[in-house]
Enzyme design. Sequence first.
Site, PDB file in Angstrom:
ATOM      1  CB  CYS A 112     -12.778   0.563   5.671  1.00  0.00           C
ATOM      2  SG  CYS A 112     -13.430   1.187   4.127  1.00  0.00           S
ATOM      3  CG  HIS A 246      -8.353   0.046   5.401  1.00  0.00           C
ATOM      4  ND1 HIS A 246      -8.871  -0.805   4.458  1.00  0.00           N
ATOM      5  CD2 HIS A 246      -9.006   1.227   5.242  1.00  0.00           C
ATOM      6  CE1 HIS A 246      -9.795  -0.166   3.762  1.00  0.00           C
ATOM      7  NE2 HIS A 246      -9.896   1.066   4.215  1.00  0.00           N
ATOM      8  CG  ASN A 276     -10.797   1.472   0.672  1.00  0.00           C
ATOM      9  OD1 ASN A 276     -11.064   0.378   1.158  1.00  0.00           O
ATOM     10  ND2 ASN A 276     -11.010   2.605   1.312  1.00  0.00           N
TER      11      ASN A 276
END
Length: 319
Positions: A112, A246, A276
């Site tokens: 990520c 993020h 996500n």
Amino acid sequence: MRSVLLGVGGHLPERVLTNAELAKRLDTSDEWIVERTGIRERRIAADDEKTSDLACVAALNAMNAAGREASDIDLVIVATTTPDLTFPATAARVQAELGINQGAAFDLQAVCSGFIFALATADNFLVRGQAKTALVIGAETFSRLLDWDDRGTCILFGDGAGAVILEAEDGPGDRGVISTFLRTDGRMHDLLYVDGGVSETNTVGKVRMVGNAVFRQAVEHISGAMLEACARAGLSIDAVDWFVPHQANQRILDGVARKLGIDAQKVVSTVAFHGNTSAASVPLALDVAVRDGRIKPGQLVLMEALGGGLTWGAALVRM
Ligand code: UT7
């Protein structure tokens, strides 16, 4: 020499998967998911839609926004955890698909945090004069790694891609990447990982996560990374116009903002609509806020991420 961010682009697959659909086949509910994560829906790539396909559309959107063509680009970095194939790099396929016939192309794996790591890497190439115009992409078909029976993970993730064009610029002006901060702590490897891989199991594997431990690490390390990126630039966090985090969980965004005393209005949140998307989430959020006119040229933007590894980082950019 500075790396100026000339344009940004995003792309999401068409198929929408809502919380209600997940609740039909899992012991969960729309209320739980919205309250605990802020996520309302995510996008899922079609069976024949690959990471490189998503990456190429996002890249073309970024190239259009930047006014740059394939012949201008001499560096392609694709941050991804879900490459088309084990090798060659997805970046090689993207380079060929886009008709970029010069320069280097490679993948970067920091889960990520991948986009922040890729941005920092490209910045170093440009500032060192090793490339002039970089295409930096975060792209994932993360749905392919999910265990659809694990309600603690499968509700969180989705597919998508985002991209930016960075170009080396010499001379006066203050636009561009101002500072970056990257960190990995491999001791926390087992908090978030995939239980398969080429060398260990000869399988692809599925995502495993100790969610609440990752959550605590995220709030602490993301806050630290943001402060460090500002300190390296000699700027206070109050100088930042927009925060582009993020997009993992709305409660992480809120927790970091609270910890650092940041006005929630300055935090770009798109997590509700795509969940996500791992390496794609920062450029996807950046794209939304640039296109809707919130982020304007000259403004100071602080991006951040945390992911498997654990990896984390932040990048401060004047648009
Ligand atoms: O991008 C990389 C970074 N990843 C992240 O940032 C993710 C970080 N973690 C999180 O976002 C959160 O930890 C989760 C959303 C994954 C979980 O939320 P939480 O508030 O930390 O819940 P928890 O894991 O502490 O679990 C609380 C309860 C448990 O039930 P019991 O044991 O208390 O009976 C879970 O089984 O919530 C249960 N639970 C669910 N219930 C309904 C976990 N997932 C679900 C679900 N629906 N989908």
